[in-house]
Design a protein around this motif. Sequence first.
Motif, PDB file in Angstrom:
ATOM      1  N   THR A  91       0.660  -1.290   0.290  1.00 19.94           N
ATOM      2  CA  THR A  91       0.121   0.008   0.079  1.00 19.94           C
ATOM      3  C   THR A  91       0.827   1.043  -0.253  1.00 19.94           C
ATOM      4  OG1 THR A  91       0.161  -0.052   2.750  1.00 19.94           O
ATOM      5  CG2 THR A  91      -2.380  -1.381   1.285  1.00 19.94           C
ATOM      6  N   GLY A  92       2.283   1.582   0.097  1.00 18.48           N
ATOM      7  CA  GLY A  92       2.925   2.245   0.470  1.00 18.48           C
ATOM      8  C   GLY A  92       2.764   3.153   1.672  1.00 18.48           C
ATOM      9  N   ARG A  93       2.286   2.351   3.004  1.00 20.41           N
ATOM     10  CA  ARG A  93       1.480   3.225   4.010  1.00 20.41           C
ATOM     11  C   ARG A  93       2.799   2.795   5.370  1.00 20.41           C
ATOM     12  NH1 ARG A  93      -4.023   1.360   3.804  1.00 20.41           N
ATOM     13  NH2 ARG A  93      -4.963   2.677   2.639  1.00 20.41           N
ATOM     14  N   ALA A  94       3.226   4.092   5.280  1.00 21.85           N
ATOM     15  CA  ALA A  94       3.801   3.622   6.526  1.00 21.85           C
ATOM     16  C   ALA A  94       2.809   4.089   7.924  1.00 21.85           C
ATOM     17  CB  ALA A  94       4.815   5.106   6.971  1.00 21.85           C
ATOM     18  N   TYR A  95       3.830   2.905   8.482  1.00 24.30           N
ATOM     19  CA  TYR A  95       3.068   3.040  10.402  1.00 24.30           C
ATOM     20  C   TYR A  95       4.145   2.763  11.247  1.00 24.30           C
ATOM     21  CZ  TYR A  95       4.240  -1.977  10.227  1.00 24.30           C
ATOM     22  OH  TYR A  95       5.420  -3.312  10.009  1.00 24.30           O
ATOM     23  N   ARG A  96       3.632   3.078  12.641  1.00 29.17           N
ATOM     24  CA  ARG A  96       4.432   3.041  13.579  1.00 29.17           C
ATOM     25  C   ARG A  96       3.777   2.657  14.744  1.00 29.17           C
ATOM     26  NH1 ARG A  96       7.076   9.026  14.378  1.00 29.17           N
ATOM     27  NH2 ARG A  96       7.844   8.245  16.575  1.00 29.17           N
ATOM     28  N   ALA A  97       4.831   1.607  15.420  1.00 26.07           N
ATOM     29  CA  ALA A  97       4.162   1.088  16.579  1.00 26.07           C
ATOM     30  C   ALA A  97       4.929   0.525  17.636  1.00 26.07           C
ATOM     31  CB  ALA A  97       3.148  -0.833  15.445  1.00 26.07           C
ATOM     32  N   ARG A  98       4.366   0.675  18.584  1.00 23.31           N
ATOM     33  CA  ARG A  98       5.374  -0.283  20.000  1.00 23.31           C
ATOM     34  C   ARG A  98       4.891  -0.714  20.567  1.00 23.31           C
ATOM     35  NH1 ARG A  98       8.492   4.019  21.416  1.00 23.31           N
ATOM     36  NH2 ARG A  98       8.529   3.232  23.890  1.00 23.31           N
ATOM     37  N   PHE A  99       6.303  -1.702  21.046  1.00 24.00           N
ATOM     38  CA  PHE A  99       6.173  -2.949  21.383  1.00 24.00           C
ATOM     39  C   PHE A  99       7.138  -3.064  22.342  1.00 24.00           C
ATOM     40  CE2 PHE A  99      10.559  -2.306  18.994  1.00 24.00           C
ATOM     41  CZ  PHE A  99      10.988  -3.053  19.381  1.00 24.00           C
ATOM     42  N   ILE A 122      16.919 -19.181  21.706  1.00 29.13           N
ATOM     43  CA  ILE A 122      15.520 -18.206  22.373  1.00 29.13           C
ATOM     44  C   ILE A 122      14.385 -19.670  22.046  1.00 29.13           C
ATOM     45  CG2 ILE A 122      13.755 -16.714  21.910  1.00 29.13           C
ATOM     46  CD1 ILE A 122      16.244 -15.709  20.141  1.00 29.13           C
ATOM     47  N   VAL A 123      14.004 -19.726  23.351  1.00 31.75           N
ATOM     48  CA  VAL A 123      13.026 -20.366  23.913  1.00 31.75           C
ATOM     49  C   VAL A 123      11.089 -20.442  23.406  1.00 31.75           C
ATOM     50  CG1 VAL A 123      14.300 -22.674  24.420  1.00 31.75           C
ATOM     51  CG2 VAL A 123      13.436 -21.151  26.012  1.00 31.75           C
ATOM     52  N   ARG A 124      11.424 -19.153  24.200  1.00 29.20           N
ATOM     53  CA  ARG A 124      10.517 -18.065  23.948  1.00 29.20           C
ATOM     54  C   ARG A 124       9.982 -16.828  23.341  1.00 29.20           C
ATOM     55  NH1 ARG A 124       8.866 -16.426  29.486  1.00 29.20           N
ATOM     56  NH2 ARG A 124       7.591 -18.341  29.718  1.00 29.20           N
ATOM     57  N   HIS A 125       9.649 -16.658  22.444  1.00 31.41           N
ATOM     58  CA  HIS A 125       9.384 -15.440  21.223  1.00 31.41           C
ATOM     59  C   HIS A 125       7.926 -14.793  21.739  1.00 31.41           C
ATOM     60  CE1 HIS A 125      10.644 -13.084  18.239  1.00 31.41           C
ATOM     61  NE2 HIS A 125       9.461 -12.970  17.923  1.00 31.41           N
ATOM     62  N   HIS A 126       7.232 -13.919  22.869  1.00 29.93           N
ATOM     63  CA  HIS A 126       6.608 -13.738  22.571  1.00 29.93           C
ATOM     64  C   HIS A 126       6.199 -12.097  22.450  1.00 29.93           C
ATOM     65  CE1 HIS A 126       4.475 -16.361  26.097  1.00 29.93           C
ATOM     66  NE2 HIS A 126       5.459 -17.042  24.177  1.00 29.93           N
ATOM     67  N   VAL A 127       5.953 -11.411  21.181  1.00 27.89           N
ATOM     68  CA  VAL A 127       5.731 -10.107  20.783  1.00 27.89           C
ATOM     69  C   VAL A 127       4.219  -9.264  21.159  1.00 27.89           C
ATOM     70  CG1 VAL A 127       5.442  -8.075  18.966  1.00 27.89           C
ATOM     71  CG2 VAL A 127       7.046 -10.700  18.877  1.00 27.89           C
ATOM     72  N   TYR A 128       4.172  -7.729  21.952  1.00 23.31           N
ATOM     73  CA  TYR A 128       3.229  -7.769  22.356  1.00 23.31           C
ATOM     74  C   TYR A 128       3.391  -5.992  21.988  1.00 23.31           C
ATOM     75  CZ  TYR A 128       3.531 -10.916  26.093  1.00 23.31           C
ATOM     76  OH  TYR A 128       3.430 -12.171  26.497  1.00 23.31           O
ATOM     77  N   GLU A 129       2.781  -6.435  20.690  1.00 22.69           N
ATOM     78  CA  GLU A 129       2.738  -5.083  19.655  1.00 22.69           C
ATOM     79  C   GLU A 129       1.250  -4.256  19.490  1.00 22.69           C
ATOM     80  OE1 GLU A 129       5.144  -5.430  16.064  1.00 22.69           O
ATOM     81  OE2 GLU A 129       3.085  -6.730  15.217  1.00 22.69           O
ATOM     82  N   ASP A 130       0.969  -3.284  18.464  1.00 26.11           N
ATOM     83  CA  ASP A 130      -0.308  -2.607  18.285  1.00 26.11           C
ATOM     84  C   ASP A 130      -0.487  -3.726  17.330  1.00 26.11           C
ATOM     85  OD1 ASP A 130      -1.839  -1.477  17.110  1.00 26.11           O
ATOM     86  OD2 ASP A 130      -1.087   0.667  17.653  1.00 26.11           O
TER      87      ASP A 130
END
Length: 144
Positions: free
Chosen positions: A107-115, A126-134
């Motif tokens: 889409t060409g849309r830029a975005y920003r998301a905290r994580f 690494i045995v756990r990878h949990h992401v909390y983001e918007d």
Amino acid sequence: MTTTIETTTRAVIAELLRRIGRGDPERIAELYAEHADWKLNWPEDEHGNAATPWIRHRATRADAAAHYRELAAHHAPGEADTRIERVLVDGADAVLLGEIRQTARETGRAYRARFALHLTVEDGLIVRHHVYEDSLTVARAFTT
């Protein structure tokens, strides 16, 4: 006082960030255990969104490589900027706090998301990878 476990955790996280910066999915995946607990803040009963296939739960080292390949394939090259603001380590656990800045290729849309990224390291992998983001902000950038 830093323990040997915390030293190992910090070293693995630093290497993960280096490899992510270089963008080689296979080399990144080498840092994950053959089977890992990989979750994103996405409903358990949903299997992702066709426009954002990397936003889904995973379970294997091969899945980790696929995640980084899909992420790269759907974003504009050279327009990414992930800022790590803090790395907190407690034994085998690490939490990275920061902000993702990307541009959706479709889409060409830029975005920003905290994580926040919660990683657990055991035996140097690494045995756990949990992401909390918007994830909603991310998904909207890909909606036509």
